[in-house]
Design a protein around this motif. Structure first.
Motif: not given
Length: 406
Positions: A322-337
């Protein structure tokens, strides 16, 4: 499941030598202070008062002004230099932590004073968060945003492992007051690092009333349909995850394997967060929202493990995934925004995103107890885990979310 490609991003060493380097140092020290404060303040209040009720009041006093002032903080960060906001907020936090430290070191604990200082600290946080989210695009090129956010995530996850440990040792050895004094020093160091950022922000553009900036920020937020969809998804993710994980997770796992079992789960999860944030520095995702949503479903796996088993070693393994998935989700959202929202509106849009996402958290925490009492903790965890995964991928039904490239 992901597209990785070499977009010729700036080498990490060069990235850390530029303007972003001083921000990275300041942000890391800032995060170290924040991660220590959470533990040190809680333990210090309990050490001084012996009252869990006092601690609840102090924590609430810290959270409420953050929610109330977050939109104002976003507007301010879009009106003035974000570098200045970060310097001022870190100095203000250092001052409140120093006063708290003196109060506790001199054995003059008073709930009203400590809660008042926590109230100020929460208000300061409402201004620093939007500035932190808005400043990164000013410091790096667009194609370096994902790498920069991955580096920030790596430092964040590292200090989240070490910070609470250091704070606990300080409270146990020299006392809560001195632990908060150490926190105050970290915020001073962070402010000093932020002063070294050369030309970090655009000139101030505060020629409109603040309320007008808030309305304009809402207009920008609402006009970007994919941002609205993602924010709704995050609110639902928080509703299905925060309460069940923080309340039912320790209840079920500790019931099977004791407090050490839950502590192990949290540590292993932190390792998963750190591992993926390091890996994310090396890859580029061309459809970040799509990939982030698919990876993000993994963050629901720990709740499934709590619902289906509850044994510490199984939940810990799931928490790592879950930590692996959460990290990718957070980084991609921040970068996209950061890449897609106009720079002059970014802090306000980020503030609306944060506020609407956070509002679901207290509701989740209040609802999960009665639900578990009625249906059972494991059953509620299992249902919430499934619901988490569904609402995580639901935004992909929208073409803009599915196909957006950076």
């Amino acid at each position: 499941m992901t597209d990785t490609a070499s977009a010729r991003p700036t080498p990490v060493r060069s990235l850390l030598k530029g303007r972003f380097g001083w921000f990275f140092v300041g942000r890391t020290v800032d995060l170290a202070g924040s991660s220590m404060t959470t533990v040190a303040l809680a333990l210090a209040v309990l050490q001084a008062s012996g009252s869990a009720a006092d601690l609840g009041i102090v924590l609430a006093a810290n959270m409420i002004p953050t929610l109330v002032l977050l939109l104002v903080g976003g507007a301010v960060a879009d009106r003035v230099r974000r570098r200045t906001v970060l310097i001022v907020t870190n100095l203000a936090t250092a001052a409140t932590m120093a006063v708290l430290a003196v109060i506790l070191i001199t054995n003059h604990y008073d709930l009203s004073v400590v809660a008042g200082l926590a109230l100020v600290n929460g208000g300061v946080s409402a201004f620093s968060q939007p500035a932190l989210r808005g400043i990164v695009p000013e410091l790096v090129e667009r194609h370096d945003l994902q790498r920069a956010n991955a580096l920030l995530a790596s430092s964040q996850n590292t200090v989240r492992i070490l910070g609470p440990m250091v704070a606990s040792v300080l409270v146990a050895t020299v006392g809560g007051g001195w632990a908060l004094a150490a926190d105050a020093a970290t915020y001073l160091l962070a402010a000093a690092a932020f002063t070294r950022i050369p030309g970090a922000s655009r000139p101030p553009a505060a020629n409109k009333a603040l309320w007008r900036d808030l309305v304009d920020g809402w207009s920008v937020f609402r006009s970007m349909r994919w941002v609205v969809i993602m924010t709704i998804s995050f609110a639902l993710v928080n509703a299905f995850n925060v309460g069940p994980w923080n309340v039912l997770g320790p209840q079920v796992v500790s019931g099977n394997d004791g407090a050490v079992g839950w502590g192990t789960v949290q540590t292993v999860r932190a390792v998963g967060l750190l591992v993926m944030s390091v890996v994310a520095v090396k890859i580029v995702l061309r459809r970040p929202l799509r990939d982030g949503r698919l990876w993000g479903t993994l963050a629901g796996v720990p709740l499934l493990a709590v619902g289906l088993s509850g044994d510490a070693w199984i939940v810990a393994a799931a928490a790592f995934v879950g930590g692996l998935g959460f990290t990718v989700a957070a980084i991609t959202w921040e970068s996209t925004l950061q890449a897609a929202v106009p720079e002059e509106s970014l802090s306000r849009v980020a503030a609306y995103d944060d506020l609407l996402s956070y509002l679901a958290i207290p509701l989740s925490q209040l609802a999960v107890g009665p639900l578990a009492a009625t249906y059972g903790a494991k059953k509620v965890s299992l249902v919430c885990g499934i619901a988490f995964m569904v609402v995580c991928v639901a935004p992909l039904l929208n073409r803009d979310v599915r196909n957006l490239r950076t």
